[in-house]
Design an enzyme around this catalytic site. Sequence first.
Site, PDB file in Angstrom:
ATOM      1  N   SER A 121       0.822  -1.212   0.000  1.00 26.01           N
ATOM      2  CA  SER A 121       0.000   0.000   0.000  1.00 26.01           C
ATOM      3  C   SER A 121       0.853   1.259   0.000  1.00 26.01           C
ATOM      4  CB  SER A 121      -0.935   0.007   1.220  1.00 26.01           C
ATOM      5  OG  SER A 121      -0.184  -0.084   2.422  1.00 26.01           O
ATOM      6  N   CYS A 122       1.952   1.265  -0.748  1.00 24.36           N
ATOM      7  CA  CYS A 122       2.780   2.464  -0.836  1.00 24.36           C
ATOM      8  C   CYS A 122       1.942   3.610  -1.384  1.00 24.36           C
ATOM      9  CB  CYS A 122       3.994   2.212  -1.734  1.00 24.36           C
ATOM     10  SG  CYS A 122       5.178   1.066  -0.994  1.00 24.36           S
TER      11      CYS A 122
END
Length: 213
Positions: A121-122
Site C-alpha cells: 500500500s505504498c
Amino acid sequence: MAHRHNDPDHDHGHQHGHDHGALSPVEARVRALESILVQKGYVEPAALDALVERYETRVGPHLGAQVVARAWVDPAYRARLLADATPAIAELGIGGRGGEHMVVVENTPDAHNLVVCTLCSCYPWPVLGLPPVWYKAPPYRARAVIDPRGVLAEFGVRLPETTRITVWDSTAELRYMVLPMRPAGTEAFDERRLAGLVTRDAMIGTGLPGVPA
C-alpha cells in the site's frame, strides 16, 4: 496500457488504533507488537501518538489539492511539478516521509492516469494523508492492473474508448500523484476555490474533480 512495475522492497507501515472496541486479528497483532516495542523502550508512546495525530488530522488530501490548484493557475509551477515533483511540492511547504521521491502525472483529454501499489500500500502520505481501505485491498491492487477501465467504471469514472489509461505502480522509493484536468467553467475561480473541487480520488485517478457550483 503502460504499467510501471513494482519494486520488491515495499514499505509496510503500521496502523495505531485508539478505539477500544473489538479488534480484527491484524489489529490485535499490531497492538501486541506496539506494546512489546514500548515495553522494551524501542518506541516512545508520545512520539507514536504524535505521528498518528499528524496523519489523522494535519496531513491529508487538502494538501495535495493545494498542489493541484497551484498547478492549474500557474503554468510555470505546473511545468516544475511535472518535471520534478518533489521540490515543486516542497515549494508549498509540503513534504515528509513517503514523499521523498514523488512523480506527478497529468491527465489530458486523451490520457488518464491511475495509481496503485500492487505489492502492499505504498502511498504519497504527505500530499494525500492516510490511504483509503480500498487502496490497500487485494482486489483493487490486482484489478487496477488487469482491468483499469472496469475498475474506473466501478468508481463512476467512465472514459471514452479512445482515452488511453496508464497505470502507475507506486513503490517505497517512488510514489505517484495524478494532476487531474481543471474543470470547465472555473476560469474565474481563485486557488482556494479550485482546491475545494479537488478530491482525494481525483489525485489517485479513481475520481474526477468536483463540478463547480
